[in-house]
Design a protein around this motif. Structure first.
Motif, short mmCIF file in Angstrom:
data_model
loop_
_atom_site.label_atom_id
_atom_site.label_comp_id
_atom_site.label_asym_id
_atom_site.label_seq_id
_atom_site.Cartn_x
_atom_site.Cartn_y
_atom_site.Cartn_z
N LEU A 67 7.69 -4.88 -9.15
CA LEU A 67 7.12 -4.23 -10.33
C LEU A 67 6.76 -2.78 -10.03
N VAL A 68 6.29 -2.51 -8.83
CA VAL A 68 5.95 -1.13 -8.47
C VAL A 68 7.21 -0.27 -8.44
N LEU A 69 8.30 -0.80 -7.90
CA LEU A 69 9.54 -0.03 -7.87
C LEU A 69 10.14 0.14 -9.26
N ILE A 70 10.06 -0.91 -10.09
CA ILE A 70 10.61 -0.81 -11.45
C ILE A 70 9.86 0.23 -12.27
N GLY A 127 -7.82 -5.65 -3.15
CA GLY A 127 -7.12 -5.30 -1.93
C GLY A 127 -5.68 -5.78 -1.98
N PRO A 128 -4.78 -5.17 -1.20
CA PRO A 128 -3.38 -5.62 -1.22
C PRO A 128 -3.20 -7.07 -0.81
N ALA A 129 -4.11 -7.59 0.01
CA ALA A 129 -3.99 -8.98 0.46
C ALA A 129 -4.24 -9.98 -0.65
N GLY A 149 0.82 -1.21 0.00
CA GLY A 149 0.00 0.00 0.00
C GLY A 149 0.85 1.25 0.00
N GLN A 150 1.91 1.27 0.77
CA GLN A 150 2.81 2.41 0.80
C GLN A 150 3.50 2.62 -0.54
N VAL A 192 -0.66 -5.01 -10.87
CA VAL A 192 -0.62 -5.03 -9.40
C VAL A 192 -1.50 -3.92 -8.83
N ALA A 193 -1.41 -2.73 -9.42
CA ALA A 193 -2.24 -1.62 -8.94
C ALA A 193 -3.72 -1.92 -9.13
#
Length: 408
Positions: A341-344, A365-367, A206-207, A357-358
């Motif tokens: 993937l979020v960082l890339i 939900g993130p879970a 989430g962060q 992923v988003a």
């Protein structure tokens, strides 16, 4: 010239022919003779011939080696309705009762002072210890919520170390203790990652999707309910593993062949998996009711992780540590892929590779990430277990090495 009485004219009977005619018994009609039938159980002859070898063997591989030393080949095994020597050896191992190790050829007298087995009470206490440590660590973290970040970090690190030691003591005693070596060294790393993601993964993802995290102001938020439930789940996991081991050995002793053994073991594996899932569900619901702060999807992800860890340990205990480590590594890789993937996607010139992923985190939900990863890995281990745990080697201790190396 006169002919013999009753003979044809011109025929002369020699003395040898006369003796042969008198000595030959009357022959019956060949079509009336029933065809010769083979034995109904062709393996029984080998059981009696190699009784000593099969009774004192520690695994099916030793029987296969002994059969090959006696000249039994795959072609010979085909006459006994088996595809190769290893399959024939597994049936012999399953059907011949084990002999007392003290009566084995060359066995010396039993040791004077054998190490005493841990009592059931002590094993039960060790299996409940991780849950108690986890509750104490969660209470300590809650009590230092307003403390400086360094204090919170020290308390959290101490709790994690104590919890890891408690889990290590729990899995090294009783039914969860490995009997086939230590297994891959990386298995502990995958367990630590998947368990850590169950506690902090949803907050971290989430962060990252929100552009963070901004540490240290944004303190990590732990999911206490899944952590406490998973820690207490070690006790029912030990009970279910013991039940499966005892029932598996009884089925092995009563089976007449590998087909019958497989047909009886598969329902046992499904039943013990459902039994553990039910116990884990009760723990998760109880922890959520007491501690709160856990949504149903997060509880489902924790349940999938618990089943994954249980199946991995069950496979490792019965001689398949490599398969267990592979299942855990697959789940860890899928969980690590989402934040990666979020960082890339933050790199300049990189397309939005974090879009799936988003979308998943926003819609479900993130879970959903650990739920999908652990469920897929757990189903893979269950399918592998339905094949691997049906062999005779999986239900008897094999000190010589993992049973995976024994399968052809």
């Amino acid at each position: 010239m006169t002919t013999p009485e009753g003979g044809a004219p011109g025929a002369v009977e020699t003395p040898g022919e006369a003796r042969a005619d008198r000595a030959a018994p009357p022959r019956k009609d060949a079509a009336a003779r029933p065809p010769r039938r083979g034995p109904a159980d062709p393996v029984r002859m080998l059981m009696h011939r190699h009784q000593e070898l099969c009774a004192h063997a520690v695994d099916a591989l030793e029987i296969a080696a002994g059969l090959e030393a006696h000249g039994v080949t795959d072609r010979t095994a085909a006459r006994f309705r088996h595809r190769d020597v290893f399959s024939l050896a597994e049936e012999l191992y399953a059907r011949v009762p084990r002999a007392d190790p003290a009566t084995a050829p060359g066995a010396g007298p039993p040791p004077a002072t054998a190490p005493a087995r841990r009592s059931r009470t002590l094993c039960g206490a060790l299996h409940l210890l991780p849950g108690a440590v986890c509750v104490a660590a969660a209470a300590a973290l809650v009590s230092v919520t307003t403390a400086p970040p360094a204090v919170r970090t020290a308390v959290g690190a101490s709790g994690l170390v104590l919890l890891a030691l408690a889990v290590r003591l729990g899995v090294r005693s009783g039914p969860l203790r490995l009997r086939h070596g230590t297994g891959p060294r990386t298995a502990g790393l995958w367990v630590a990652w998947t368990a850590g993601y169950a506690v902090y993964g949803d907050w971290l993802l989430g962060q990252l999707l929100a552009g963070g995290p901004d540490l240290p102001p944004a303190a990590p938020r732990a999911a206490f309910a899944p952590a406490v439930a998973l820690a207490f789940a070690l006790a029912p996991a030990a009970g279910c593993a013991h039940w499966f081991t005892v029932r598996g050995r009884r089925v092995l002793a009563a089976s007449r062949g590998l087909g019958e053994l497989a047909a009886r073991v598969r329902p046992l594996l499904l039943a013990v998996t459902l039994l553990f899932l039910g116990a884990l569900g009760v723990l998760l619901l109880g922890a959520a009711a007491v501690l709160g702060g856990a949504d149903p999807l997060a509880l489902g992800a924790a349940a999938a992780l618990g089943v994954l860890l249980f199946l991995a340990r069950l496979l490792a205990v019965h001689g398949f540590p490599e398969a267990a480590a592979t299942g855990l590594a697959s789940a860890a890789a899928l969980e690590a892929l989402a934040p990666a993937l979020v960082l890339i996607a933050r790199l300049p010139g990189v397309p939005p590779v974090d879009a799936p992923v988003a979308a998943l985190a926003t819609t479900v939900g993130p879970a959903a990430v650990p739920a999908l990863a652990c469920t897929a890995a757990a189903l893979g281990l269950l399918v592998h277990g339905l094949r691997a745990l049906t062999g005779a080697c999986a239900h008897w201790p094999a000190p010589s090495g993992p049973a995976e190396a024994h399968r052809p």
